[in-house]
Every structure is written in structure tokens, then in C-alpha cells.
Design an enzyme around this catalytic site. Structure first.
Site, PDB file in Angstrom:
ATOM      1  N   GLY A  82     -40.058 129.984 -41.384  1.00  0.00           N
ATOM      2  CA  GLY A  82     -41.087 129.630 -42.447  1.00  0.00           C
ATOM      3  C   GLY A  82     -40.797 129.782 -43.819  1.00  0.00           C
ATOM      4  O   GLY A  82     -40.927 129.054 -44.605  1.00  0.00           O
ATOM      5  N   THR A  83     -39.702 130.733 -43.901  1.00  0.00           N
ATOM      6  CA  THR A  83     -39.258 130.822 -45.544  1.00  0.00           C
ATOM      7  C   THR A  83     -38.425 129.592 -45.828  1.00  0.00           C
ATOM      8  O   THR A  83     -38.612 128.961 -46.867  1.00  0.00           O
ATOM      9  CB  THR A  83     -38.088 131.954 -45.501  1.00  0.00           C
ATOM     10  OG1 THR A  83     -38.872 133.447 -45.280  1.00  0.00           O
ATOM     11  CG2 THR A  83     -37.433 132.099 -46.886  1.00  0.00           C
ATOM     12  N   ASN A 161     -51.352 136.086 -45.171  1.00  0.00           N
ATOM     13  CA  ASN A 161     -50.866 136.993 -44.342  1.00  0.00           C
ATOM     14  C   ASN A 161     -51.127 138.426 -44.410  1.00  0.00           C
ATOM     15  O   ASN A 161     -51.078 138.992 -43.670  1.00  0.00           O
ATOM     16  CB  ASN A 161     -49.145 136.934 -44.508  1.00  0.00           C
ATOM     17  CG  ASN A 161     -48.793 137.057 -45.876  1.00  0.00           C
ATOM     18  OD1 ASN A 161     -49.466 136.540 -46.813  1.00  0.00           O
ATOM     19  ND2 ASN A 161     -47.792 138.190 -46.343  1.00  0.00           N
ATOM     20  N   GLN A 191     -49.332 132.022 -40.850  1.00  0.00           N
ATOM     21  CA  GLN A 191     -50.054 132.993 -40.249  1.00  0.00           C
ATOM     22  C   GLN A 191     -51.220 132.282 -39.528  1.00  0.00           C
ATOM     23  O   GLN A 191     -51.668 132.955 -38.638  1.00  0.00           O
ATOM     24  CB  GLN A 191     -50.757 133.754 -41.225  1.00  0.00           C
ATOM     25  CG  GLN A 191     -49.856 134.813 -41.998  1.00  0.00           C
ATOM     26  CD  GLN A 191     -49.262 135.973 -41.019  1.00  0.00           C
ATOM     27  OE1 GLN A 191     -50.037 136.455 -39.968  1.00  0.00           O
ATOM     28  NE2 GLN A 191     -47.984 136.398 -41.234  1.00  0.00           N
ATOM     29  N   HIS A 213     -41.603 132.516 -34.703  1.00  0.00           N
ATOM     30  CA  HIS A 213     -41.918 134.168 -34.322  1.00  0.00           C
ATOM     31  C   HIS A 213     -43.318 134.852 -34.259  1.00  0.00           C
ATOM     32  O   HIS A 213     -43.255 135.767 -34.122  1.00  0.00           O
ATOM     33  CB  HIS A 213     -40.714 135.155 -34.853  1.00  0.00           C
ATOM     34  CG  HIS A 213     -40.781 135.453 -36.212  1.00  0.00           C
ATOM     35  ND1 HIS A 213     -41.400 136.708 -36.633  1.00  0.00           N
ATOM     36  CD2 HIS A 213     -40.458 134.706 -37.546  1.00  0.00           C
ATOM     37  CE1 HIS A 213     -41.242 136.609 -38.090  1.00  0.00           C
ATOM     38  NE2 HIS A 213     -41.051 135.520 -38.515  1.00  0.00           N
ATOM     39  N   THR A 249     -26.244 121.907 -37.471  1.00  0.00           N
ATOM     40  CA  THR A 249     -26.577 121.956 -35.991  1.00  0.00           C
ATOM     41  C   THR A 249     -27.799 122.416 -35.710  1.00  0.00           C
ATOM     42  O   THR A 249     -27.892 123.729 -36.063  1.00  0.00           O
ATOM     43  CB  THR A 249     -25.441 122.376 -35.292  1.00  0.00           C
ATOM     44  OG1 THR A 249     -24.294 121.720 -35.642  1.00  0.00           O
ATOM     45  CG2 THR A 249     -25.630 122.235 -33.892  1.00  0.00           C
ATOM     46  N   CYS A 338     -42.064 142.282 -46.228  1.00  0.00           N
ATOM     47  CA  CYS A 338     -40.745 141.740 -46.940  1.00  0.00           C
ATOM     48  C   CYS A 338     -39.793 142.978 -46.785  1.00  0.00           C
ATOM     49  O   CYS A 338     -40.132 144.153 -46.550  1.00  0.00           O
ATOM     50  CB  CYS A 338     -41.207 141.291 -48.024  1.00  0.00           C
ATOM     51  SG  CYS A 338     -42.233 139.793 -47.861  1.00  0.00           S
TER      52      CYS A 338
HETATM   53  N1  PLP Z   1     -45.251 132.661 -44.779  1.00  0.00           N
HETATM   54  C1  PLP Z   1     -46.092 133.435 -44.504  1.00  0.00           C
HETATM   55  C2  PLP Z   1     -47.523 133.517 -44.638  1.00  0.00           C
HETATM   56  C3  PLP Z   1     -45.436 134.527 -43.598  1.00  0.00           C
HETATM   57  O1  PLP Z   1     -46.333 135.392 -43.265  1.00  0.00           O
HETATM   58  C4  PLP Z   1     -44.260 134.607 -43.173  1.00  0.00           C
HETATM   59  C5  PLP Z   1     -43.638 135.708 -42.654  1.00  0.00           C
HETATM   60  O2  PLP Z   1     -44.010 136.997 -42.821  1.00  0.00           O
HETATM   61  C6  PLP Z   1     -43.309 133.747 -43.925  1.00  0.00           C
HETATM   62  C7  PLP Z   1     -44.009 132.731 -44.381  1.00  0.00           C
HETATM   63  C8  PLP Z   1     -41.885 133.555 -43.772  1.00  0.00           C
HETATM   64  O3  PLP Z   1     -41.521 133.071 -42.260  1.00  0.00           O
HETATM   65  P1  PLP Z   1     -40.344 133.385 -41.702  1.00  0.00           P
HETATM   66  O4  PLP Z   1     -40.269 134.930 -41.413  1.00  0.00           O
HETATM   67  O5  PLP Z   1     -40.252 132.760 -40.490  1.00  0.00           O
HETATM   68  O6  PLP Z   1     -39.102 133.185 -42.474  1.00  0.00           O
END
Ligand code: PLP
Length: 402
Positions: A82-83, A161, A191, A213, A249, A338
């Protein structure tokens, strides 16, 4: 000391266990030697027979992910989670899009930090942590009106989140079309993906982030949906993978596990959402009997994800409370997971106007594996923890309400 296998895990918004469907799907890709039949270690970017086996697996996973997310396979860009998907969407790649990014004040740091790094603008939220259409319209008007700046992207999460509150993306997309035509709407649906059908809830967004995940897939895999016509270059440059939008990759086993988890989530979504929401409401009703505990968004009427229960607990600190809960085997959190953990204050709680050092935010998040036994154990543990803290500190508000 509680054995790890006996923990009551109520932090599913941080991450949730790998589901059986994902594990089974990934296993052949992780096997080696004779057990790997057909051999599946090939690099999907290659051109020989073993590479083609890997390419087929990647293509098939992409089709399955696209079918659940309600987009075309070519609109799926696989990422490391997600990040990365959020960073790619906010910046638009390298070099970043012209203009400044706009986002809600309660966004995850994966959106907020790149927005701040690009000197972007944050939209104030309501008491439930939602971006309301009028607030977004006002921000876009001010940005367009004489500041000499324009929006490069508008990023509003599908669901928060920490609080679990859901934004109305259809209404927000209409505002973007009216006040900033041509500017893409990005939604972090990390989320929301375990609970909402994104082919409906996020249909209005041009860019949509998801992470494996959070829904029973492996860690380190995710995707950004990039709808046809959205301008986006790569943030990570390399060998031109993902149609030139994400070099490197791909993690094939992870992507296959992601596809399997997404399909499993979609097939059980309605029944799981109803079951988990009922458990969550049971726990909320029990905890609200405690004088010190109040639901954070309880009176706002906002729609909340089924697994989220966000509480404010008076007269205690988040660190102390979490420590005591852990002594009773309960894993919950004070906010997002975090690197800063519970010690740093929550920008989400601050953004909804909750102040006062003596009110600890407590996020309890349920998931597909949560049971009634765990919910009962959590209620008992919270009662016990509050009683211990009252004994120690003489807090005035830890009595039962009825
Ligand atoms: N965005 C939201 C709303 C999240 O809750 C999270 C993870 O806590 C992320 C992004 C980041 O995702 P990832 O852990 O896959 O990098």
C-alpha cells in the site's frame, strides 16, 4: 506470561493472518527441486519456456485481481504494498506531476508524507474523520483562485485506518470534476478492501491503492489501479515491467497469493461483514457500560467498516492501557501501526478535534478469524485493565455506568 498462540489478536487493521487459500496458491511457487512441478522460478520478463510459465501465472493473477477490483487487467500495477501504491499515486511518478497534491487531513502517512514533501494541501475533516464534499470544494476553489497553484491529484481514502469511517467517493469525485476538471482522484482503499466491494465503493476514483496483507494475503505486495486515461509515469525506474509504470522483477508468489486472498475475501465478504459487525457491536455495547469508555465516532452517524471499533478511554494513557491489555493476552493498538507505535500522538484523533492528554485512543480491529470467545476475553481484559489503573491512579471515571 501469555503464550503467543493464546493471544487474543484484535489488531487486524494492522495486518491479518495469511489465509489458507493464499498459502495453498503460493506453495507451488515457493517449492524447490522435484517438488516444484512445473518449475516456477522463472522470471516473467524473460522469453524462454520457463519464463513463459511465470508470465502465464502473472497474467492470470492480474486478471483475477482486476475482476475483483472491477477494472481491466491492464489497469493493475503491482507494487510492494500500500505504501508504494500511495506514493506512486500521489506523486504521479518521477518527475512528479505539475501542481500540488491535495489530501484529507486523516490520510495514512503513506499519502500524507508524500503530499507534505511536495508542499501539498490538507483538507479539514468532520468529527468522524471524513472529507465532506463542501470542504473539498472550498479547498479546490481557494487553490484555483489567485494562489497561482493548481491541484495535481486529490487523494481521499476510502475508509480510515484508525477510525474505520467511510468516505463518499462518488460525491467527492463529482466535486473534483466540477472544481478541478481533469485532476485525478486517488483513493487509498487499503483498509476498505477487506470489507467493501471496491468495484462499487471506489468506482469513481481514477487511482486506487490496495495491499495484500490487510486481507489475508502476504506482506510486501499490493497494487495501484490506474484507470485508462490516467497520466502516470514510474516512481521506480528499471526494466520496464508493469507497462513501464513500476520497474523491478515482480514477486510472483506474493502476487499469486494476493489474487487468491482477494478472491477468497470477495466470496465471503457479505457473510463475514455481517458476522464481524455483530461481534464488534456486541463488544461496543459491553464496553460502553464502562464510565471511562466512549465511542469516538459513535454519535456522528458516519458509516464505519465492520471490523473497526475506535474508543476514547478517559483517565489513562494509551501506553499503560495497551501494556495492561497485553498482560491479559489482548493485542490492540492506539492508532495506526506505524514505526512510532503508541508513543506518538495520532494525527487522526487530532484532526477530528479530540484533545486532552487524559483520553487514550484505543483501536480494536476485528478480522475474518475473530471469534466470540476473543471478544469476551477482550471485554474482560479491558475491565480488568481499567480497574488496575483506577487502583494505581485513583482515576475518577472508571466506574461501571449501570
Ligand atoms: N494505507 C492505509 C490506509 C493503511 O492502513 C496502510 C497500512 O497500515 C497502508 C496504507 C500501508 O500499506 P502497506 O503496509 O502495504 O505498505
Amino acid at each position: 506470561m501469555v503464550a503467543p498462540s493464546e493471544y487474543v489478536y484484535l489488531d487486524h487493521a494492522a495486518t491479518t493472518p495469511l489465509c489458507e487459500q493464499a498459502r495453498v496458491a503460493m506453495e507451488p511457487l515457493l517449492a524447490s527441486g522435484e517438488r516444484a512441478r512445473p518449475p516456477s522460478f522463472g522470471n516473467p520478463s524473460g522469453s524462454h519456456a520457463l519464463a513463459r510459465i511465470a508470465t502465464r501465472a502473472l497474467d492470470e493473477a492480474r486478471e483475477r485481481v482486476a475482476a475483483v477490483l472491477g477494472c481491466a487487467p491492464g489497469e493493475v500495477v503491482f507494487t510492494s504494498g500500500g505504501t508504494e501504491a500511495d506514493n506512486l499515486a500521489v506523486t504521479g511518478g518521477m518527475p512528479p506531476r505539475p501542481g500540488v497534491p491535495v489530501c484529507g487531513a486523516t490520510e495514512h502517512p503513506a499519502v500524507l508524507e508524500p503530499v507534505r514533501a511536495l508542499d501539498g494541501v490538507e483538507v479539514a475533516v468532520d468529527a468522524a474523520g471524513r472529507v465532506l464534499p463542501d470542504a473539498l470544494a472550498g479547498t479546490l476553489e481557494r487553490l484555483g483562485g489567485g494562489t497561482g497553484r493548481r491541484a495535481s491529484v486529490v487523494s481521499v481514502m476510502c475508509a480510515n485506518n484508525e477510525l474505520g469511517t467511510i468516505n463518499d467517493l462518488d460525491a467527492l469525485a463529482a466535486v473534483v470534476h466540477e472544481h478541478a476538471p481533469g485532476v485525478p482522484l486517488h483513493s487509498d482503499a487499503v483498509q476498505a478492501a477487506p470489507w467493501l466491494d471496491l468495484s462499487v465503493a471506489a468506482r469513481a476514483a481514477d487511482l486506487v491503492s490496495v495491499s495484500a496483507h490487510k486481507l489475508g494475503g502476504p506482506k510486501g505486495v499490493g497494487a495501484l489501479v490506474v484507470r485508462a486515461g490516467s497520466m502516470l509515469s514510474a516512481l521506480i525506474h528499471g526494466g520496464g515491467q508493469e507497462r513501464g509504470r513500476r520497474g523491478g522483477t515482480p514477486d510472483l508468489a506474493g502476487i499469486v497469493g494476493f489474487a487468491a486472498a482477494l478472491e477468497a475475501t470477495a466470496s465471503q465478504r457479505c457473510s463475514q461483514a455481517a458476522r464481524v459487525a455483530a461481534l464488534r457491536d456486541e463488544l461496543a455495547a459491553e464496553l460502553e457500560l464502562l464510565e471511562a469508555v466512549s465511542p469516538t465516532v459513535g454519535t456522528t452517524g458516519a458509516a464505519v467498516l465492520p471490523g473497526h471499533l475506535h474508543l476514547l478511554v478517559e483517565g489513562v494513557s494509551a501506553e499503560e492501557l495497551l501494556l495492561l491489555l497485553e498482560q491479559r493476552g489482548v493485542c490492540a493498538s492506539a492508532g495506526s501501526s506505524c514505526a512510532s507505535g503508541a508513543a506518538a500522538g495520532s494525527h487522526v484523533v487530532e484532526a477530528i478535534g479530540v484533545t486532552g492528554r487524559d483520553r487514550a485512543p484505543l483501536r480494536i480491529s476485528l478480522g475474518a478469524t475473530t471469534t466470540r470467545r476473543e471478544i469476551r476475553a477482550a471485554a474482560d481484559a479491558l475491565r480488568w485493565a481499567l480497574a488496575r489503573l483506577a487502583e494505581r491512579g485513583g482515576s475518577p471515571v472508571l466506574e461501571a455506568r449501570t
